[in-house]
Design an enzyme around this catalytic site. Sequence first.
Site, PDB file in Angstrom:
ATOM      1  N   GLY A 204       0.827  -1.205   0.000  1.00 27.81           N
ATOM      2  CA  GLY A 204       0.000   0.000   0.000  1.00 27.81           C
ATOM      3  C   GLY A 204       0.859   1.252   0.000  1.00 27.81           C
TER       4      GLY A 204
ATOM      5  N   GLY B  85       0.452   5.684   0.431  1.00 33.21           N
ATOM      6  CA  GLY B  85      -0.397   6.839   0.695  1.00 33.21           C
ATOM      7  C   GLY B  85       0.384   8.124   0.635  1.00 33.21           C
TER       8      GLY B  85
ATOM      9  N   GLY C 107       3.352   8.011   3.330  1.00 32.88           N
ATOM     10  CA  GLY C 107       4.268   6.893   3.428  1.00 32.88           C
ATOM     11  C   GLY C 107       3.799   5.659   2.689  1.00 32.88           C
TER      12      GLY C 107
ATOM     13  CE  LYS D 286       0.898   5.535   7.595  1.00 31.77           C
ATOM     14  NZ  LYS D 286      -0.338   6.062   8.229  1.00 31.77           N
TER      15      LYS D 286
ATOM     16  CG  ASP E 284      -8.231  10.251   5.850  1.00 34.26           C
ATOM     17  OD1 ASP E 284      -9.096  10.494   4.979  1.00 34.26           O
ATOM     18  OD2 ASP E 284      -7.069   9.920   5.570  1.00 34.26           O
TER      19      ASP E 284
END
Length: 948
Positions: free
Chosen positions: A631, A633, A636, A653, A761
Amino acid sequence: MISKSKVLSCSLFLFCILSKLDLVESRTTRNETDIQALLAFKARIPVDPDGVLTSWNDSQHFCSWQGVTCGRRHQRVTALNLSSLKLAGELSPHIANLTFLRVIDLRNNNFRGLIPQEVTRLHRLEELALTNNSIGGSKVFYYLQTTSLGNISSLLQLSMMQNYLEGNIPSELWQLSDLIFLQLSSNNFSGTVPRQLYNISSIYHFSLADNQLQGQIPPHIGFTLPNLKFIYLGMNKFSGPIPTSLINASGLVQLDMGSNALSGPIPKKLGSLQNLQTLNFATNFLESSNDLNFLTSLTNCTHLISLGLSQNNLTGVLPDSIGNFSANLFQLRIGVNYISGTIPKEIGNLVGLQWLGLYENMLTGSIPDSIGKLSKLKYFYAFTNRIIGDIPHSLGNMTQLIVLHLFDNLLEGGIPTSLGNCNYLEGFDLSWNRLNGTISKEVIGLCSFSIELNFSSNSLTGTLPPEVGNCKNLDFLDVSSNKLHGEIPSSLENWQIPDYLGELPLFTNLNLSFNSFEGKVPTKGVFDNISAFSIVGNNELCGGIQPLRLPTCPTEIAKKGKKFPRRAILVTGIVLFVVLFLICIYAIKRRMSLSKEREGTASPLEKNHLKLSYAELLHATNEFSSANLIGKGRYGSVYKGILSFDDQTVAVKVLNLQQRGADRTFKAECEALRKLRHRNLVKVITSCSSIDFQGNDFKALVFELMPNGSLETWLHPTPSSTELHNPPSLNLIHRLNIAIDVASALDYLHSQFDKPVVHCDLKPSNILLDADLTAHISDFGLTRFLSETTEESVTGQSSSMGIRGTMGYIPPEYGMGKEISTRSDVYSYGIVLMELFTGKRPTDSIFTGELSLREYVKTAIPDHVAEIVDTWLSFEDEAVFDQNGQSSRGIGNVRKCLGSVLSIGVSCSADSPSERLNIGDVLRELHKAINMLLGDQRRRALQDSVQQ
């Protein structure tokens, strides 16, 4: 000449002799059959470590061989009892030649393979006991299915527990019409239980626990099995309601249906089971409709000793009648529910309690003083509630306590010195409360007996008593994040690390972080291993071992037994610091600066968490390779990793510190994850604030890996996600579960924490799914803690200072400079809810001009719902789906359910915050919707089947 009479006499004598010889020969022949059968049985047992079968030889009669029992009249083998002898081998088919056998008891050995078909020839067999062996395979009952079981209809006991049996339970077992004891637990049976099995009315012991069985428990079970005394169906996948007919099995002693997917209410008349001793319904989806009065009924079970109801969906207030349970009740487990109200003072009547679990509920009020009457209590768990007030001094009367966990509450006041009476206390955790006062020598003296003491994240003051050095058995002590001061007691040098913990380089035994300790750090005992203690956040410390990199302590000059005054030491320290500063080069200064910064930023998640270095995370993620990237974003990237010391798979992360705001996001997420705990929030393992091999700052968060990725990848699959989830679809039950999971997490954030918390969020990519497709909210980088009274940001930050969130999910008031509030999350939730069931993003290209996702859904309710739902959802499939392959709900119910859920989404996403639903109301409406769909079935009841 011989007379005729003498001839006749001789003839009769000869006839008698010959007859006896024939009889002896006949008996010898029959005995030889048993001997040969036993020897053939022995030949299949190559492992006999204790030599128990060495007696099976010609030196003694076979009826005297160990484990062999013969009948008195015919001298034939009637029982073969070789239990718990460590034998290993296979069952010989020659066992069928022991035609007089009534008992075969081979429990607790290591027999493997199949059950020979010849067993069905033992028509006198009454007991077959093979529990705890290695009998296995899908065809282990093959011969019992293809050969008539009528030949052994005399069988009374069949015990095959703890083997490796798999496949379906054969329906032919119903032919054992006189069976009274059936034990098939702890195998790997799957499918549904044959209905005929529930019709063997003679059964009193019925055990199918710990398998993979599914389907509903027949509603008539209490009528067809009236002689039941023991029923064990736990640890399976049974769904549907608990049959109320169980009350007709009036002889029930033990009733265990825990760890399934049972739903609906708990029958209110179970109290009529006067002989009941054990009741376990834990880990299901049972509910109480805000009414726990079924507990009042159970107080009539005067022999009840154990009651397990934890991990369900029970709501309501604990009734005062709980104090009317039998004084013999020793175990009461009601943790992980939604039980509210206070702990009744009548709980003090349960003087026989040894185990009390109230944890992870919504309990308020204080702990009643009467609880001190539970003098036999050994385990008391009340953590993760909203309990207030002082810790009762009466807890000191529980002198047999072994574990006392009250962490994650709102407790105030001091730690009662009376707890020093609890000399058996091994686990004592009061962390994450609002306790103040000092840690008395009586309380710290518990370390002489305890294995774990945790007083972290409170407001405790004073010094750490020197008696802490007397800790003989203590493995873990955490007093971090308090207001303790003074010197670290030198007596702690006497505390040695157990060898088995010293081998774990990432285990922190002693945590003194984030206090106001000062002075010299000891260097012996626990303090000679950098991985065994933590002292970060104490800025006045000096000395210690070299890896701490603390400043050198000022030289102590003794004069008449006294030290320099504190002011003189301070001045000397300042002068030394200035001199050292002038002679150090810039690089060293920079390195020290980075080291201080690293200590500061790593602090939020060092409570009870592992310490991981940059090198360890680099190794875990294969050097942050693109193959491990799962993933990416704004702030990061997330990598899959495997920790080398325990092979745990994690998600790492890594913050992009070049991105403006990344460092602030890291600190915010650490702060949020440090405080927040809920089963539907992503679980954090640790944080890492360090320097990479190029000297650059490095910051990362390590989470429990969610194997099913994000909700985004399921709703909007890409070629890569299709490879992970094939096919990438969620059915109606899954989506309803996810909606409830996310709402439960928001309800915790908004109303169950000590201050309202706004995620800021919420979107599908921040909702992660575990192996069971349970949803967990992640990414707390924008989270804000609000004032409890005004529900405004404690920082006073207005949303006009920067739009918080992701386009499409941001509430309209943010654009008008309004303050952040919990209603903002509700708006985002409404958008996610509509996206979850329509499969359309709020930024979809079809939404132009005045048409938005909300208007698109609103205009379709209620008559055109079928036209807007996700194409992966089929009304027909949802309507006919049932555990038993029969229709349990119509298309109309599906349409009504979807209409109700989408209406919730519309209400949540209203433009005006005041018009939006409260998240608690959302939860209640979702429960109504799912009940509308399933009737008496409930959450996840069909989940296991829909994954086939």
